[in-house]
Design a protein around this motif. Structure first.
Motif: not given
Length: 741
Positions: A479, A439, A475, A471
């Motif tokens: 968001e 993340n 992501r 990715d």
């Protein structure tokens, strides 16, 4: 024996239902002329036989086993499929027999317990009991015969003996009640005792067969990771060939999304390959010319060609499969405690019953026969294995149910029994301690004007990138509601990153530190400190620049789960040594270990290294639990004494593991160990009361009180006492439901 004619072959075995059966198969084969050794792997239902082909044939081995009620599958290309089909068929048969036995037992139980004086009830019970014992419960009598032929006994022996004698006595009492009544003995029947015993123990067999039918699922899935066909360049032409036809030196073509079929070295092209089955790490690895690739790994978006170097059983994937098989078979299955007890208990009870009859015939006077028969039957009924047979399974069934309430799915009773002894636990890092998904955790923007516009350009760059870390950035930006800016002339810079040009013709870059250096951009000391801090926290640092300056640095990490720190502390408080093993690099391993409070850890660990570490701890006398979620953990999971899979992990890890957590919360593991402790305590209490009952009841049944006060235990009272002991065991087991974990 001539070594030239010795052959080692592995055969699938059918007809084994318990550890005693596995031992019987081994003994039968070892006693066969020409066989030097036989090792049964009860977990995978196979036997490895070393035999002299000039002395004994496969057909003779099969014939010898068939004579004892077992079988091996020989001369078959689809032996594993045949074995699976037979296991599935057996499971369905046992389940069907148990269902029908339960349906027919219910009316027999009601008649025997509440309408015992109703004369027609005896005949109705007889009609229902015959199929329960001799059709649906025939396996107990068959297994008893098998054990007898090999001069051994187990729980099935006592079940068959006690139910058979109770049935025989009941049939005689039903049709010839006057024989007993004329001798002052009540012609009682015990149909309900016989049927209830068979039905309860059949229920346990259902769970056993279910576990057996699933044993090899993990191995099949591992084998399924290797494609059946591949594309290779043969004589200058591209051809599709079966996996068995590939040879060392063949050039193999891999397209986007395909699995690598064999091990080799890249000779042309580049791509990113998901090697999580080896390392456990979610981030794909870049493969360029000269890099190694391994069977079972998954290619991402690019294409490449590689030279085959290891094929067939030599590939890394095949070695994992072999080691999982060895690990599953290396642990001799723990024979049920009641089976071990039965080896002593059964002959003892039979001996007491026979001795009781003989003594009464000698000293009983005119009532010698009637008293001898009464006491012998009472001994066998009072020693009936209902309480003993229920002691372990009832506690385990309640324990399994309690586990399910707490997100702990237990597939193997052995793990539930062993859990409380665990004194060392090995945790995988990725997906176990951490979330298992990179993340975007940090953003430091050095150019703050038009930040939202720059973030849109960043999103556009990453959207076209093939890098696996892209990715995480995409992501997070999506968001935050970002949309990509129009970009053109997208280009990948090998070993550095990517670049693209915006509508105004300005170039932007995103990549690693080498890319920054190539652009001639310097990084000041203060920013270097931030980068170093992030790296010490196991974060990957990504650089976003234009042609002249650094715009932002991004920190990407596999975040630690919320409860990991507390769960590890709880395990240590239970006296368990905690270790962390990971395929990630040593620096990242150290950073994560420091954050969660683990002092014993290793990085750069291969699947075989994890398994070897488990073996090392086991040699030191430790009871080892392994917790993992990936294919790379399957060897260690199979080797460990207690194996635990995280519920969101790979199917293969969950198939190998005996315990699966339906949550990804590590805090569930200390609960599982506490559940094991409480369950084992319940089993011990049950066994104590079952034995205490037998120690008191058997002498009374044998008639020791007759010389004192003229008391003889009526077989009917013996049956009631046996039922009471069973109820007490069940009630004690149910207390587990109230335990707090």
């Amino acid at each position: 024996m001539s070594t030239q004619t010795i052959e080692k072959s592995t055969f699938p075995v059918t007809g084994m239902s318990c550890a005693g059966c596995a031992s019987s198969v081994e003994n039968i084969l070892k006693k066969t002329d020409g066989v030097s050794n036989a090792e049964v792997n009860f977990a995978s239902n196979t036997v490895l036989v070393s035999y002299d082909t000039q002395i004994v044939s496969q057909e003779q081995l099969q014939s010898n086993l068939q004579g004892a009620g077992y079988d091996i599958i020989i001369n078959s290309e689809n032996a594993e499929e045949e074995q699976t089909a037979l296991q599935d068929k057996e499971y369905k048969e046992v389940k069907k027999r148990t269902l029908w036995a339960g349906i027919l037992t219910l009316p027999v139980f009601i008649l025997g317990m509440f309408f015992m004086q109703w004369e027609p009830g005896k005949y109705i019970s007889l009609i229902f009991t015959i199929p329960v014992l001799f059709i649906f419960g025939r396996s107990f009598f068959i297994n008893t015969w098998k054990q007898a032929k090999n001069k051994s006994v187990n729980m099935d022996t006592l079940v068959a003996l006690s139910t058979g004698i109770a049935f025989t006595f009941s049939v005689f009492s039903t049709f010839f009640p006057s024989f007993f009544e004329s001798r002052g003995i009540e012609a009682h029947v015990y149909y309900e005792a016989a049927t209830v015993i068979v039905t309860f123990i059949l229920l346990g067999k259902v769970f056993e067969e279910k576990a057996k039918s699933n044993t090899s699922t993990a191995l099949k899935k591992l084998m399924g990771l290797q494609p059946k066909t591949l594309r290779a360049i043969i004589n200058g032409e591209e051809q599709e060939i079966p996996i068995d036809a590939v040879e060392k030196g063949n050039t193999i073509i891999i397209r986007p999304g395909e699995r690598v079929p064999v091990d080799g070295t890249v000779i042309k092209g580049n791509s990113f390959v998901d090697e999580s089955m080896i390392t456990g790490e979610p981030t794909a690895v870049e493969k360029t010319k000269g890099e190694k690739v391994f069977a079972g790994t998954v290619n991402q978006k690019g294409s490449f060609q590689f030279r085959a170097e290891k094929v067939g059983k030599d590939t890394f994937l095949s070695q994992i499969i072999t080691r999982v098989q060895e690990a599953q078979g290396s642990k001799a299955p723990v024979q049920k405690l009641v089976d071990k007890i039965a080896s002593i208990f059964v002959p003892t009870v039979i001996g007491i019953a026979v001795l009781t009859f003989i003594i009464w015939m000698i000293v009983g006077g005119e009532l010698a026969f009637s008293h001898g028969l009464t006491t012998a039957i009472a001994v066998l009924i009072v020693a009936c294995p209902c309480a003993l047979g229920l002691a372990t399974p009832t506690a385990i069934m309640v324990g399994i149910g309690k586990g399910a309430e707490n997100n702990i799915l237990i597939k193997d009773a052995e793990s539930l029994e062993l859990g409380h002894k665990v004194d060392a636990i090995i945790l995988d890092k990725t997906g176990t301690i951490t979330k298992g998904k990179p993340n975007l955790t940090d953003e430091k923007w050095l150019i703050k004007e038009n930040k939202e516009v720059l973030r849109s350009k960043l999103l556009a760059l990453e959207a076209d990138s093939e890098h696996p870390l892209a990715d995480a950035v995409i992501r997070k930006l999506k968001e935050d509601g970002m949309t990509p800016s129009p970009m053109k002339d997208f280009k990948s810079i090998t070993g550095q990153g990517v670049q693209a040009v915006d509508e105004e013709g300005k170039a932007y870059f995103i990549g690693n530190r080498a890319l920054v250096k190539a652009q001639g951009i310097t990084i000041d000391e203060q920013l270097n400190e931030t980068i170093q801090t992030w790296q010490n926290e196991a974060k990957t640092v990504v650089f976003f620049t234009d042609e002249q300056q650094l715009i932002a640095i991004l920190g990407i990490a596999d975040e630690i789960k919320t409860n990991s720190v507390q769960a590890i502390k709880d395990l240590k408080d239970l006296g368990v040594a905690v270790y962390m093993l990971t395929g990630d690099n040593q620096k990242t391993a150290a950073a994560v270990a420091k954050q969660v409070g683990i002092t014993d850890f290793k990085g750069d660990v291969m699947p075989s290294d994890k398994s070897d570490f488990v073996k090392k701890l086991q040699k030191e006398g430790r009871i080892v639990a392994m917790v993992g979620d990936g294919i790379n953990d399957s060897e260690a999971l199979a080797q460990a004494d207690v194996s635990i899979a995280m519920g969101h992990g790979s199917d293969i890890a969950m198939d190998v593991a005996k315990i699966t957590l339906t949550t990804s919360d590590l805090a569930t593991i200390p609960k599982a160990l506490k559940l094991s402790s409480k369950t084992v305590k319940g089993i011990r209490q049950n066994l104590f009361w079952a034995f205490f009952y037998n120690v008191i009841s058997i002498p009374i049944a044998a008639g020791v009180l007759y010389s004192v006060n003229g008391f003889l235990l009526d077989p009917m009272i013996a049956g009631a006492a046996m039922a009471f002991s069973s109820v007490s065991v069940v009630l004690n087991s149910l207390r587990l439901k109230q335990v707090k974990l």
